[in-house]
Write a protein that holds these residues in place. Structure first.
Motif, PDB file in Angstrom:
ATOM      1  N   ASN A   6      -2.484  -7.890  -7.019  1.00  0.00           N
ATOM      2  CA  ASN A   6      -1.849  -7.171  -5.999  1.00  0.00           C
ATOM      3  C   ASN A   6      -2.190  -7.793  -4.452  1.00  0.00           C
ATOM      4  OD1 ASN A   6      -0.895  -4.312  -6.999  1.00  0.00           O
ATOM      5  ND2 ASN A   6      -3.041  -4.621  -7.585  1.00  0.00           N
ATOM      6  N   TRP A  58      -4.596  -8.956  -2.687  1.00  0.00           N
ATOM      7  CA  TRP A  58      -6.198  -7.665  -2.506  1.00  0.00           C
ATOM      8  C   TRP A  58      -6.853  -9.808  -1.946  1.00  0.00           C
ATOM      9  CZ3 TRP A  58      -7.149  -3.949  -6.212  1.00  0.00           C
ATOM     10  CH2 TRP A  58      -7.181  -2.673  -6.566  1.00  0.00           C
ATOM     11  N   ILE A  65      -8.168  -4.889   1.695  1.00  0.00           N
ATOM     12  CA  ILE A  65      -7.455  -4.388   0.966  1.00  0.00           C
ATOM     13  C   ILE A  65      -6.283  -3.764   1.673  1.00  0.00           C
ATOM     14  CG2 ILE A  65      -6.219  -2.834  -1.426  1.00  0.00           C
ATOM     15  CD1 ILE A  65      -9.248  -3.404  -2.803  1.00  0.00           C
ATOM     16  N   GLU A  66      -5.377  -4.081   2.208  1.00  0.00           N
ATOM     17  CA  GLU A  66      -4.112  -3.008   2.375  1.00  0.00           C
ATOM     18  C   GLU A  66      -4.529  -3.412   4.042  1.00  0.00           C
ATOM     19  OE1 GLU A  66      -2.280   0.327   0.839  1.00  0.00           O
ATOM     20  OE2 GLU A  66      -1.818  -1.689  -1.499  1.00  0.00           O
ATOM     21  N   HIS A 101      -7.754  -2.379   5.043  1.00  0.00           N
ATOM     22  CA  HIS A 101      -9.088  -1.813   4.964  1.00  0.00           C
ATOM     23  C   HIS A 101     -10.355  -2.577   4.467  1.00  0.00           C
ATOM     24  CE1 HIS A 101      -7.003   1.989   5.672  1.00  0.00           C
ATOM     25  NE2 HIS A 101      -6.447   1.305   4.770  1.00  0.00           N
ATOM     26  N   GLU A 141      -6.768   0.300 -10.575  1.00  0.00           N
ATOM     27  CA  GLU A 141      -6.200  -0.774  -9.586  1.00  0.00           C
ATOM     28  C   GLU A 141      -6.085   1.547  -8.591  1.00  0.00           C
ATOM     29  OE1 GLU A 141      -1.483  -2.110  -8.060  1.00  0.00           O
ATOM     30  OE2 GLU A 141      -2.106  -2.208  -9.895  1.00  0.00           O
ATOM     31  N   LYS A 142      -5.320   2.352  -9.501  1.00  0.00           N
ATOM     32  CA  LYS A 142      -5.593   3.447  -8.688  1.00  0.00           C
ATOM     33  C   LYS A 142      -6.119   3.792  -8.308  1.00  0.00           C
ATOM     34  CE  LYS A 142      -1.052   5.143 -10.714  1.00  0.00           C
ATOM     35  NZ  LYS A 142      -0.938   6.222 -12.253  1.00  0.00           N
ATOM     36  N   LEU A 145      -7.422   1.400  -5.129  1.00  0.00           N
ATOM     37  CA  LEU A 145      -6.491   2.592  -4.004  1.00  0.00           C
ATOM     38  C   LEU A 145      -6.829   3.934  -3.614  1.00  0.00           C
ATOM     39  CD1 LEU A 145      -3.155   1.077  -5.415  1.00  0.00           C
ATOM     40  CD2 LEU A 145      -4.546  -0.094  -3.230  1.00  0.00           C
ATOM     41  N   SER A 146      -7.329   4.842  -4.650  1.00  0.00           N
ATOM     42  CA  SER A 146      -7.852   6.055  -3.748  1.00  0.00           C
ATOM     43  C   SER A 146      -8.644   5.864  -2.710  1.00  0.00           C
ATOM     44  CB  SER A 146      -7.634   7.101  -4.487  1.00  0.00           C
ATOM     45  OG  SER A 146      -9.032   6.656  -5.202  1.00  0.00           O
ATOM     46  N   LEU A 189      -8.720   3.910  -0.060  1.00  0.00           N
ATOM     47  CA  LEU A 189      -8.949   3.474   1.462  1.00  0.00           C
ATOM     48  C   LEU A 189      -8.586   4.197   2.380  1.00  0.00           C
ATOM     49  CD1 LEU A 189      -6.469   0.703   0.239  1.00  0.00           C
ATOM     50  CD2 LEU A 189      -9.095   0.097   0.251  1.00  0.00           C
TER      51      LEU A 189
END
Length: 142
Positions: free
Chosen positions: A17, A19, A40-41, A43, A135-136, A139-140, A142
């Motif tokens: 991804n 990251w 990540i993204e 964050h 992964e989910k 991401l939860s 962020l």
């Protein structure tokens, strides 16, 4: 699941991804610093890897102190553990017991002056999220 296996799974996700994860070695000399710095993204946050739960989630007094100082400074830090109820993972977070009564982070004792972990009182740790898909789960938060 060992901490090294958790790191391996996270590292594979990071490559997939794009990251940015940095594993911090305990030999850095900074007591209590979490295992992984994450970006990540856009964050940033820290992750402490734990292979099993125990008193205070297995955190040492230095780790608890570091988490609380970081939280009081506006940072994000989480604990990643294998789920005990399913074949997944959980994200946990320390709830600062002094946030409402003592917002000044300068009043927290230096980690060198904390008692050993056997005499450290229980802290409140809450579950933020749980998922079989790592992964989910990441991401939860962020």
């Amino acid at each position: 699941m060992k901490e090294s296996a958790l790191w391996k799974k996270l590292n594979q996700l990071a490559k997939k991804n794009k990251w940015h994860l940095t594993r911090i070695e305990s030999s850095t000399g900074v007591r209590g610093i979490p295992d992984i710095y994450c970006m990540i993204e856009g964050h940033s946050f820290w992750l402490e890897l734990k292979s099993k739960l125990g008193k205070n989630c297995g955190l040492s007094n230095y780790q608890i102190n570091w988490h609380l100082k970081h939280i009081r400074s506006g940072g994000k830090v989480f604990i990643l553990v294998p789920s005990t109820s399913q074949s997944g993972f959980e994200i946990l977070k320390i709830n600062d017991p002094m946030t409402k009564t003592l917002p000044d982070s300068k009043s927290l004792p230096d980690s060198k002056s904390l008692p050993d972990s056997k005499s450290l009182p229980d802290i409140h740790i809450s579950q933020i999220s749980s998922n079989t898909n790592l992964e989910k789960l990441i991401l939860s938060i962020l």
